[in-house]
Design a protein around this motif. Structure first.
Motif, PDB file in Angstrom:
ATOM      1  N   MET A 124      -0.345  -4.623  -0.138  1.00 22.46           N
ATOM      2  CA  MET A 124      -0.794  -3.741  -1.220  1.00 22.46           C
ATOM      3  C   MET A 124      -1.213  -4.528  -2.466  1.00 22.46           C
ATOM      4  SD  MET A 124       1.410  -0.200  -0.975  1.00 22.46           S
ATOM      5  CE  MET A 124       0.354   0.964  -1.857  1.00 22.46           C
ATOM      6  N   THR A 125      -0.809  -5.797  -2.570  1.00 20.09           N
ATOM      7  CA  THR A 125      -1.242  -6.609  -3.713  1.00 20.09           C
ATOM      8  C   THR A 125      -2.273  -7.656  -3.271  1.00 20.09           C
ATOM      9  OG1 THR A 125       0.662  -8.057  -3.395  1.00 20.09           O
ATOM     10  CG2 THR A 125       0.909  -6.311  -5.012  1.00 20.09           C
ATOM     11  N   ASN A 126      -2.828  -7.456  -2.062  1.00 16.47           N
ATOM     12  CA  ASN A 126      -3.909  -8.313  -1.559  1.00 16.47           C
ATOM     13  C   ASN A 126      -3.539  -9.794  -1.478  1.00 16.47           C
ATOM     14  OD1 ASN A 126      -5.480  -5.995  -1.387  1.00 16.47           O
ATOM     15  ND2 ASN A 126      -6.264  -6.258  -3.464  1.00 16.47           N
ATOM     16  N   GLN A 127      -2.261 -10.093  -1.256  1.00 16.94           N
ATOM     17  CA  GLN A 127      -1.893 -11.497  -1.014  1.00 16.94           C
ATOM     18  C   GLN A 127      -2.316 -11.904   0.390  1.00 16.94           C
ATOM     19  OE1 GLN A 127       2.191 -12.574  -2.462  1.00 16.94           O
ATOM     20  NE2 GLN A 127       2.198 -10.433  -3.028  1.00 16.94           N
ATOM     21  N   ASN A 128      -2.489 -10.910   1.254  1.00 14.62           N
ATOM     22  CA  ASN A 128      -3.100 -11.144   2.557  1.00 14.62           C
ATOM     23  C   ASN A 128      -4.283 -10.203   2.685  1.00 14.62           C
ATOM     24  OD1 ASN A 128      -0.059 -11.914   3.152  1.00 14.62           O
ATOM     25  ND2 ASN A 128      -1.321 -12.909   4.690  1.00 14.62           N
ATOM     26  N   VAL A 129      -5.232 -10.633   3.485  1.00 10.00           N
ATOM     27  CA  VAL A 129      -6.398  -9.806   3.748  1.00 10.00           C
ATOM     28  C   VAL A 129      -6.059  -8.842   4.885  1.00 10.00           C
ATOM     29  CG1 VAL A 129      -8.681  -9.958   4.795  1.00 10.00           C
ATOM     30  CG2 VAL A 129      -8.081 -11.458   2.893  1.00 10.00           C
ATOM     31  N   TRP A 130      -6.465  -7.591   4.740  1.00  8.38           N
ATOM     32  CA  TRP A 130      -6.200  -6.613   5.803  1.00  8.38           C
ATOM     33  C   TRP A 130      -7.329  -5.615   5.899  1.00  8.38           C
ATOM     34  CZ3 TRP A 130      -4.928  -1.431   4.125  1.00  8.38           C
ATOM     35  CH2 TRP A 130      -4.769  -1.305   2.729  1.00  8.38           C
ATOM     36  N   ALA A 159       1.972   3.754  -5.588  1.00  9.03           N
ATOM     37  CA  ALA A 159       0.666   3.472  -6.178  1.00  9.03           C
ATOM     38  C   ALA A 159       0.255   2.038  -5.854  1.00  9.03           C
ATOM     39  CB  ALA A 159       0.732   3.652  -7.689  1.00  9.03           C
ATOM     40  N   TYR A 160      -1.041   1.800  -5.779  1.00 13.94           N
ATOM     41  CA  TYR A 160      -1.535   0.434  -5.599  1.00 13.94           C
ATOM     42  C   TYR A 160      -1.432  -0.315  -6.922  1.00 13.94           C
ATOM     43  CZ  TYR A 160      -3.322   1.405  -0.950  1.00 13.94           C
ATOM     44  OH  TYR A 160      -3.407   1.715   0.374  1.00 13.94           O
ATOM     45  N   PRO A 161      -0.656  -1.432  -6.956  1.00 12.19           N
ATOM     46  CA  PRO A 161      -0.478  -2.184  -8.198  1.00 12.19           C
ATOM     47  C   PRO A 161      -1.805  -2.573  -8.852  1.00 12.19           C
ATOM     48  CG  PRO A 161       1.040  -2.987  -6.533  1.00 12.19           C
ATOM     49  CD  PRO A 161       0.139  -2.000  -5.850  1.00 12.19           C
ATOM     50  N   GLY A 162      -2.826  -2.846  -8.032  1.00 16.83           N
ATOM     51  CA  GLY A 162      -4.128  -3.248  -8.563  1.00 16.83           C
ATOM     52  C   GLY A 162      -4.808  -2.178  -9.408  1.00 16.83           C
ATOM     53  N   CYS A 163      -4.288  -0.957  -9.430  1.00 19.59           N
ATOM     54  CA  CYS A 163      -4.856   0.106 -10.264  1.00 19.59           C
ATOM     55  C   CYS A 163      -4.347   0.017 -11.696  1.00 19.59           C
ATOM     56  CB  CYS A 163      -4.569   1.481  -9.667  1.00 19.59           C
ATOM     57  SG  CYS A 163      -5.420   1.738  -8.097  1.00 19.59           S
ATOM     58  N   ILE A 164      -3.504  -0.982 -11.988  1.00 20.24           N
ATOM     59  CA  ILE A 164      -3.108  -1.322 -13.354  1.00 20.24           C
ATOM     60  C   ILE A 164      -3.714  -2.699 -13.626  1.00 20.24           C
ATOM     61  CG2 ILE A 164      -1.126  -2.145 -14.734  1.00 20.24           C
ATOM     62  CD1 ILE A 164      -0.929   0.792 -14.620  1.00 20.24           C
ATOM     63  N   GLY A 216      -1.976  -5.777 -12.523  1.00 15.71           N
ATOM     64  CA  GLY A 216      -0.820  -5.205 -11.828  1.00 15.71           C
ATOM     65  C   GLY A 216      -0.355  -5.974 -10.597  1.00 15.71           C
ATOM     66  N   ASP A 217      -1.288  -6.693  -9.934  1.00 12.46           N
ATOM     67  CA  ASP A 217      -0.898  -7.437  -8.735  1.00 12.46           C
ATOM     68  C   ASP A 217       0.140  -8.509  -9.046  1.00 12.46           C
ATOM     69  OD1 ASP A 217      -2.365  -5.955  -6.980  1.00 12.46           O
ATOM     70  OD2 ASP A 217      -4.124  -7.262  -7.029  1.00 12.46           O
ATOM     71  N   ASN A 218       0.227  -8.918 -10.335  1.00 14.65           N
ATOM     72  CA  ASN A 218       1.193  -9.964 -10.691  1.00 14.65           C
ATOM     73  C   ASN A 218       2.424  -9.407 -11.405  1.00 14.65           C
ATOM     74  OD1 ASN A 218      -0.515 -12.049  -9.711  1.00 14.65           O
ATOM     75  ND2 ASN A 218      -1.784 -11.751 -11.530  1.00 14.65           N
ATOM     76  N   LEU A 229       5.744  -2.464 -13.335  1.00 11.53           N
ATOM     77  CA  LEU A 229       4.755  -1.476 -12.890  1.00 11.53           C
ATOM     78  C   LEU A 229       5.233  -0.066 -13.215  1.00 11.53           C
ATOM     79  CD1 LEU A 229       3.741  -3.015  -9.455  1.00 11.53           C
ATOM     80  CD2 LEU A 229       2.174  -2.549 -11.341  1.00 11.53           C
ATOM     81  N   ILE A 230       6.513   0.182 -12.971  1.00  3.81           N
ATOM     82  CA  ILE A 230       7.066   1.510 -13.257  1.00  3.81           C
ATOM     83  C   ILE A 230       6.966   1.786 -14.764  1.00  3.81           C
ATOM     84  CG2 ILE A 230       9.231   2.859 -13.271  1.00  3.81           C
ATOM     85  CD1 ILE A 230       9.846   1.476 -10.519  1.00  3.81           C
ATOM     86  N   ARG A 231       7.247   0.778 -15.564  1.00  2.00           N
ATOM     87  CA  ARG A 231       7.133   0.921 -17.019  1.00  2.00           C
ATOM     88  C   ARG A 231       5.695   1.278 -17.431  1.00  2.00           C
ATOM     89  NH1 ARG A 231       9.372  -4.017 -18.467  1.00  2.00           N
ATOM     90  NH2 ARG A 231      11.231  -3.309 -17.382  1.00  2.00           N
ATOM     91  N   GLU A 232       4.715   0.743 -16.708  1.00  2.43           N
ATOM     92  CA  GLU A 232       3.307   1.037 -17.038  1.00  2.43           C
ATOM     93  C   GLU A 232       2.869   2.412 -16.534  1.00  2.43           C
ATOM     94  OE1 GLU A 232       1.539  -0.596 -19.034  1.00  2.43           O
ATOM     95  OE2 GLU A 232       2.568  -2.530 -19.133  1.00  2.43           O
TER      96      GLU A 232
END
Ligand code: ZN
Ligand code: ZN
Length: 409
Positions: free
Chosen positions: A133-139, A349-354, A357-359, A365-368
């Protein structure tokens, strides 16, 4: 046909996964799809893959296990799956999943058993899921027909005809029917980028949805939200497509910022069960009431997964007038149906939508404003009369959707 199969396998490997030299490819494939999985292997090796590892899935055996295995096994997590998936993930492998399930195979299985199983799997594979979900791997998730699935989509056709019809529909949806699918996907990305620019530059603080089916809901957006869609950047900065097809642009709502009623516009195939004609009432982000004409108990199990399963983690915009919805086919497969319709997702939620957020850690993330859950399930709400307004910082209403389509495109 053979020509299209080759084009499709190549598109998945080159554009979907964007396989890199010396990279491992793990393929999750139903056993019915073996011929195609082998073709994908060949294309991956031709494109420089180090090794292709195939994990065969047999849903008939899964069903037999649900019916006959000792009850306690559904609370046990098979450690070997974690070892296998995490091991390859840490080696930088790419993951291709072929999604082609019989939409009704599991309809007589006890929904509690299925949700218990689902829960231990999600918990056990949290590290792996977070990496994806944070795109550390390609899928990439894609589909090819199976007879059982095709028969559900085209009940009046003979099995072979149904299968061919479903192939044709899929080729159209993934643009393999076009002369140069790779170029068609580049053009598609440019169209998505125009929508993303419009939404990201307005930076709405909320969206308001309304239609005649009864949807009337306001969704607050996190201050740092961003809209994404189409390709994602993998760990090496190369673009890949996590879903093929994909027509959506999406972001996340504030986990506690959803208020109103949401009415489904298509059946939802969840764990081999159909949930039909359902609706939710949200207050301060949480489902406080729900109903379904069919599959209400399955829906209840889904909502009871954890607190986050009762909240939304995704808002996705898909025009009513798009290559998949114009085919007017109910696919009974979320990958296709979600790309024919505006949808929301219950759960994570996808972290990348913040932004950035991926980091971020889970707590940050919850705080955001991001929702967290063990589950993430899309359901469709788009109709041909759907209207969506964006609400700006100064409380101005900007039309985003009218008559089911983007206003500006
Ligand atoms: Zn989506
Ligand atoms: Zn989703």
């Amino acid at each position: 046909m053979q020509n299209n199969l080759e084009k499709y396998a190549e598109l998945l490997v080159r554009t979907g996964i964007n396989i890199q030299d010396d990279q491992i490819l793990v393929v999750n494939s139903p056993i019915e799809c073996a011929d195609f999985a082998r073709l994908v292997s060949i294309k991956a090796y031709e494109s420089g893959a180090r090794e292709v590892v195939i994990r065969w899935i047999d849903e008939q055996s899964t069903k037999i296990r649900f019916d006959m295995a000792k009850d306690e096994v559904f609370d046990e997590f098979p450690q070997w799956i974690k070892t296998m998936l995490e091991g390859y993930a840490k080696k930088g492998a790419a993951f291709l999943s072929i999604a082609a399930s019989d939409p009704e195979l599991m309809k007589d299985v006890d929904p509690k058993k299925m949700s218990r199983q689902q829960k231990v799997m999600s918990q056990g594979l949290e590290y792996y899921r977070t990496r994806m979900m944070t795109n550390q791997n390609v899928w990439c998730v894609a589909s090819i027909p199976t007879v059982a699935w095709a028969k559900k989509v085209f009940p009046d056709a003979a099995p072979k005809d149904a299968e061919n019809k479903l192939w044709e529909a899929i080729f159209k949806a993934v643009r393999v029917d076009q002369a140069d699918p790779v170029a068609a996907w580049e053009e598609h990305q440019q169209n998505l980028n125009r929508r993303l620019d419009f939404l990201n530059s307005h930076h709405f603080k909320a969206l308001r949805y309304k239609n005649h089916a009864g949807t009337d809901v306001t969704l607050a957006l996190p201050t740092k939200h961003r809209w994404v869609g189409g390709g994602d950047k993998g760990p090496h900065g190369k673009v890949f497509f996590a879903n093929m097809p994909t027509e959506e642009v999406f972001t996340m709502p504030k986990a506690d910022g959803v208020d109103g009623t949401v009415v489904s516009s298509m059946p939802l195939n969840y764990n081999g069960n159909l949930i039909e004609d359902f609706q939710f009432t949200f207050s301060k982000g949480k489902v406080v009431d729900f109903d379904a004409r069919q599959g209400k108990e399955v829906l209840r199990e889904l909502l009871d997964t954890d607190d986050g399963a009762k909240r939304l983690g995704e808002i996705a915009l898909v025009p009513y007038d798009s290559p998949i919805s114009n085919q007017n086919i109910l696919f009974y497969n979320t990958l296709f149906d979600e790309n024919a319709s505006c949808h929301f997702a219950l759960g994570k939620a996808y972290p990348g939508c913040i932004k950035g957020g991926d980091n971020l850690s889970k707590e940050d993330l919850i705080r955001e404003g991001a929702n967290d859950s063990l589950t993430h399930v899309d359901f469709m709400i788009g109709t041909e009369d759907l209207e969506i307004y964006g609400i700006t910082e100064s409380n101005e209403e900007v039309p985003v959707f009218k008559g089911g389509n983007f206003v500006n495109f």
